[in-house]
Design an enzyme around this catalytic site. Structure first.
Site, PDB file in Angstrom:
ATOM      1  N   HIS A 100     -95.094  -0.152 -15.894  1.00  0.00           N
ATOM      2  CA  HIS A 100     -96.775  -1.258 -16.426  1.00  0.00           C
ATOM      3  C   HIS A 100     -96.910  -0.059 -17.400  1.00  0.00           C
ATOM      4  O   HIS A 100     -97.817  -0.515 -18.117  1.00  0.00           O
ATOM      5  CB  HIS A 100     -97.444  -1.825 -15.304  1.00  0.00           C
ATOM      6  N   GLU A 127     -93.767  -8.093 -17.382  1.00  0.00           N
ATOM      7  CA  GLU A 127     -93.418  -8.208 -16.249  1.00  0.00           C
ATOM      8  C   GLU A 127     -92.063  -7.978 -16.558  1.00  0.00           C
ATOM      9  O   GLU A 127     -91.566  -7.170 -14.948  1.00  0.00           O
ATOM     10  CB  GLU A 127     -93.830  -9.924 -15.401  1.00  0.00           C
ATOM     11  N   ASP A 145    -101.251 -16.974 -11.781  1.00  0.00           N
ATOM     12  CA  ASP A 145    -100.504 -16.876 -12.131  1.00  0.00           C
ATOM     13  C   ASP A 145    -100.272 -15.639 -14.041  1.00  0.00           C
ATOM     14  O   ASP A 145     -99.291 -15.496 -14.616  1.00  0.00           O
ATOM     15  CB  ASP A 145     -98.947 -16.675 -11.247  1.00  0.00           C
ATOM     16  N   HIS A 182     -91.224   0.026 -11.067  1.00  0.00           N
ATOM     17  CA  HIS A 182     -92.078  -0.917 -11.594  1.00  0.00           C
ATOM     18  C   HIS A 182     -93.310  -1.031 -11.865  1.00  0.00           C
ATOM     19  O   HIS A 182     -93.395  -1.057 -13.637  1.00  0.00           O
ATOM     20  CB  HIS A 182     -91.597  -2.371 -10.912  1.00  0.00           C
ATOM     21  N   GLU A 183     -94.155  -0.297 -10.581  1.00  0.00           N
ATOM     22  CA  GLU A 183     -95.697   0.026 -11.152  1.00  0.00           C
ATOM     23  C   GLU A 183     -96.297   0.341 -12.016  1.00  0.00           C
ATOM     24  O   GLU A 183     -96.058   0.495 -13.184  1.00  0.00           O
ATOM     25  CB  GLU A 183     -96.508   0.092  -9.924  1.00  0.00           C
ATOM     26  N   HIS A 200     -95.429 -14.101 -13.610  1.00  0.00           N
ATOM     27  CA  HIS A 200     -94.499 -13.844 -12.087  1.00  0.00           C
ATOM     28  C   HIS A 200     -93.887 -13.968 -12.243  1.00  0.00           C
ATOM     29  O   HIS A 200     -92.709 -13.726 -11.186  1.00  0.00           O
ATOM     30  CB  HIS A 200     -94.591 -13.003 -10.803  1.00  0.00           C
ATOM     31  N   TYR A 242    -100.504  -9.850 -21.073  1.00  0.00           N
ATOM     32  CA  TYR A 242    -101.091  -9.532 -19.474  1.00  0.00           C
ATOM     33  C   TYR A 242    -100.768 -11.812 -19.224  1.00  0.00           C
ATOM     34  O   TYR A 242    -101.981 -11.740 -18.633  1.00  0.00           O
ATOM     35  CB  TYR A 242    -101.225  -8.755 -18.365  1.00  0.00           C
TER      36      TYR A 242
END
Length: 402
Positions: A168, A188, A265, A164-165, A270, A179
């Site tokens: 990005h 996301e 957020d 996932h990270e 998210h 974002y």
């Protein structure tokens, strides 16, 4: 191409802020420390230390550093490199292996050379801070906290979190999705999609075998939560006194409007990612087989064809178009994409809702078939009816002759 880089954390701020109201003082303090450290890192102009010459650039070479519980990356020490031996520290080896799995996934499945497509070196920092309840990508490297051991465990232990990270970084170097708000929720969602695919690919899981969960390994055994997010069932990953109920929607009717602030957020990046997540899950399960093949390719090519301001509607239209380019108009893959977006409340532009529903239902009745199979099925049915009519005509003639 210049991109604006953000600190992308796997634990959303609303979960940590929920912990600030806990009756457990230790839990409150750990959550506060994590939030404050993350805020400080976001405020810095640069997070990364310069380690020029430590590892050869290119070919996605991996390097892991140990922060030794400091929050200053420049003080970290080199503990494993691409050509070095395994470490006695499981966190180091888990991070190293996770970087490799993600790199190999993009190389093997999409012919992409590392995160930036040009052999970017992959650096990871482990043992960041004291009981730091998060992991993040800062635009140049991965950073892992150990967790507090009470709520969260070591963040290096989750393959889909690492995938996932790092994804990005792929988004930053392709569409560069801003974002904030819908483009941020897409950002996301792309990381959830490809993070899940990295895990499925590494385990050789079909769409039916996959758990479709993001971060099921990061909670300690005593926490009543399946995962951070569920792509199969957004809004149902957890429901407990600590975190409350998973706020993710699975349909545009329930889109959550939040302020474009850190506490909001950034417009719910998210949270509203649950909608495109569910669309990918639905498309993948309709197509069947391995999700990293047809549906993964459609989403990857659509990401590359998107831009910084792409919204849900535009991305849905792009996936429909890319499905046609890759597999043909009215193909099972395209019909699966059409039906998936419709089921989360997004109609593909230019196709009336009734027509879209009829097409998807026809495909479902024929096992996800495209027009050729549908036509063949109809022809077979007509042939069978014709044979029955011929038989009846013969019976009538026989009766008349009697």
């Amino acid at each position: 191409m210049s991109r604006t880089r953000h600190l992308h954390c796997i634990i959303p701020p609303h979960l940590l802020e929920k912990l600030l109201g806990s009756d457990d003082s230790e839990m409150r303090q750990v959550a506060l420390n994590t939030l404050m450290t993350t805020a400080r890192l976001r405020g810095e102009r640069t997070v990364r230390a310069s380690f020029a010459g430590v590892a050869t650039l290119g070919n996605g070479r991996r390097t892991v550093f140990d922060c030794r519980h400091s929050t200053r990356l420049p003080s970290a020490v080199l503990v494993r490199s691409e050509d070095g031996p395994e470490s006695a520290d499981p966190s180091v080896d888990h991070a190293f292996d996770g970087l490799g799995l993600t790199r190999d996934f993009y190389r093997t499945v999409f012919n992409r050379d590392s995160i930036d497509g040009d052999g970017m070196r992959l650096d990871a920092f482990v043992h960041f801070g004291e009981a730091y309840n998060n992991a993040f990508w800062d635009g140049q490297e991965m950073v892992f906290g150990d967790g507090d051991g009470k709520l969260f465990s070591d963040f290096t232990g989750s393959t889909d979190v690492i995938g996932h990270e790092l994804s990005h970084g792929v988004t930053e170097n392709t569409a560069g999705l801003k974002y904030h708000n819908q483009s941020g929720a897409l950002n996301e969602s792309m990381s959830d999609v490809f993070g899940s695919l990295v895990k499925q690919w590494s385990l050789k899981q079909s769409v039916d075998d996959a758990d479709w969960l993001i971060g099921p390994d990061i909670f300690t055994p005593g926490i009543d939560a399946d995962a951070l997010r569920s792509m199969k069932a957004p809004g149902h990953a957890y429901d407990n006194d600590l975190f409350g109920k998973d706020p993710q929607p699975d349909h545009m009717e329930h889109f959550v409007k939040l302020p474009d602030t850190e506490r909001g957020d950034l417009g719910g990046v998210h949270i509203n990612s649950g909608i495109p997540n569910k669309a990918f899950y639905l498309a993948a399960t309709r197509i069947g087989g391995f999700a990293w093949e047809a549906p993964g390719l459609i989403w990857y090519e659509s990401l590359k064809a998107s831009n910084a301001d792409t919204q849900f509607q535009e991305f849905a239209n792009t996936t429909y178009r890319k499905a046609a380019e890759l597999f043909g108009d009215e193909s099972p893959e395209q019909l699966a994409v059409l039906a998936a977006w419709q089921d989360v409340g997004i109609q593909i532009s230019g196709i009336l809702a009734g027509v879209a529903r009829a097409r998807s239902l026809a495909a479902d009745r024929n096992g996800g078939a495209g027009p050729d199979k549908v036509l063949t099925t109809v022809s077979q049915q007509i042939g069978a009816l014709a044979a029955q009519v011929t038989g009846l005509a013969k019976d009538v003639t026989a009766l008349k002759s009697r």
